[in-house]
Design a protein around this motif. Structure first.
Motif, mmCIF file in Angstrom:
data_model
loop_
_atom_site.group_PDB
_atom_site.id
_atom_site.type_symbol
_atom_site.label_atom_id
_atom_site.label_comp_id
_atom_site.label_asym_id
_atom_site.label_seq_id
_atom_site.Cartn_x
_atom_site.Cartn_y
_atom_site.Cartn_z
ATOM 1 N N UNK A 1 21.468 -29.926 1.147
ATOM 2 C CA UNK A 1 20.934 -29.107 2.190
ATOM 3 C C UNK A 1 21.740 -29.458 3.611
ATOM 4 N N UNK A 2 21.888 -28.952 4.582
ATOM 5 C CA UNK A 2 22.397 -29.364 5.946
ATOM 6 C C UNK A 2 20.890 -29.558 6.704
ATOM 7 N N UNK A 3 20.961 -30.266 7.662
ATOM 8 C CA UNK A 3 19.672 -30.380 8.431
ATOM 9 C C UNK A 3 18.997 -29.239 8.928
ATOM 10 N N UNK A 4 19.785 -28.101 9.383
ATOM 11 C CA UNK A 4 19.284 -26.980 9.723
ATOM 12 C C UNK A 4 18.641 -26.040 8.719
ATOM 13 N N UNK B 1 21.973 -19.290 7.840
ATOM 14 C CA UNK B 1 21.275 -20.514 7.053
ATOM 15 C C UNK B 1 20.417 -19.907 5.654
ATOM 16 N N UNK B 2 19.597 -18.542 6.117
ATOM 17 C CA UNK B 2 19.102 -17.899 4.929
ATOM 18 C C UNK B 2 20.197 -17.566 4.033
ATOM 19 N N UNK B 3 21.289 -16.959 4.312
ATOM 20 C CA UNK B 3 22.197 -16.415 3.441
ATOM 21 C C UNK B 3 22.571 -17.624 2.528
ATOM 22 N N UNK B 4 23.004 -18.679 3.255
ATOM 23 C CA UNK B 4 23.331 -19.968 2.426
ATOM 24 C C UNK B 4 22.391 -20.459 1.598
ATOM 25 N N UNK B 5 21.104 -20.414 1.886
ATOM 26 C CA UNK B 5 20.032 -20.909 1.041
ATOM 27 C C UNK B 5 19.868 -19.976 0.006
ATOM 28 N N UNK C 1 21.123 -16.702 14.629
ATOM 29 C CA UNK C 1 21.463 -18.161 14.365
ATOM 30 C C UNK C 1 20.833 -18.423 12.684
ATOM 31 N N UNK C 2 19.649 -17.810 12.545
ATOM 32 C CA UNK C 2 18.715 -17.974 11.278
ATOM 33 C C UNK C 2 19.511 -17.640 10.112
ATOM 34 N N UNK D 1 11.530 -13.291 11.478
ATOM 35 C CA UNK D 1 11.293 -13.257 12.787
ATOM 36 C C UNK D 1 10.137 -14.558 13.009
ATOM 37 N N UNK D 2 9.417 -14.811 12.098
ATOM 38 C CA UNK D 2 8.158 -15.688 12.236
ATOM 39 C C UNK D 2 8.915 -17.122 11.747
ATOM 40 N N UNK D 3 10.101 -17.094 10.824
ATOM 41 C CA UNK D 3 10.541 -18.484 10.813
ATOM 42 C C UNK D 3 11.490 -18.845 12.028
ATOM 43 N N UNK D 4 12.080 -17.922 12.679
ATOM 44 C CA UNK D 4 13.056 -18.102 13.782
ATOM 45 C C UNK D 4 11.851 -18.676 14.928
#
Length: 165
Positions: free
Chosen positions: A38-41, A74-78, A70-71, A58-61
């Protein structure tokens, strides 16, 4: 130099100290989080999901104070890593829901050591870490409610960080 000039010294600026501290702490996390792939973000996203899943994007953001744009990467990579799944929210087809996969749930167990490891790496005990966190959250709250500098700080209130030990 006069006292007024001294207030403009770089090492006395709160913004400078916070900026350097942020970069330094995130750099200290890097090798620890690399063991989790994992990266920090990404770690922050996983923390939000370990608190509550599924969650709308939107709740995570909002929780992470990030823009949805921006999120999304990150979600795509996760999702590519197999830690989360993204589906349309059953209650609102326009919204995207993010949930943990079995691997994402398992990753939480592996991540339980991160807080203690980071406190040790940073030379903090639980009490110091709690106090620092409280101070940062209070500062974030103050910044959120700042009136764009239109109101001067109260006399004797926060100002430049004093230099020296």
């Amino acid at each position: 130099m006069s006292t007024k000039d001294n207030e403009l010294l770089l090492e006395r600026q709160l913004c400078f100290g916070l900026s350097v501290a942020s970069r330094s702490v995130i750099a200290a996390y890097k090798p620890v989080l690399a063991q989790l792939d994992l990266t920090h973000p990404q770690y922050l996203v996983m923390l939000a999901l370990w608190e509550q899943a599924p969650r709308r994007v939107k709740d995570i953001a909002a929780a992470l104070r990030l823009e949805s744009a921006t999120l999304s990467p990150l979600l795509r990579r996760l999702e590519d890593l197999g830690f989360v799944s993204r589906t349309r929210d059953a209650a609102d087809e326009r919204a995207l829901a993010v949930d943990l996969t079995a691997a994402g749930v398992e990753l939480r167990q592996r991540a339980l050591s991160v807080p203690g490891t980071m406190m040790a790496r940073l030379g903090l005990d639980r009490e110091s870490a709690t106090q620092l966190h409280h101070s940062m959250m209070a500062l974030i709250g103050s910044a959120d409610h700042a009136d764009d500098g239109a109101v001067p700080p109260p006399a004797g209130g926060p100002g430049p960080v004093p230099s020296g030990p």
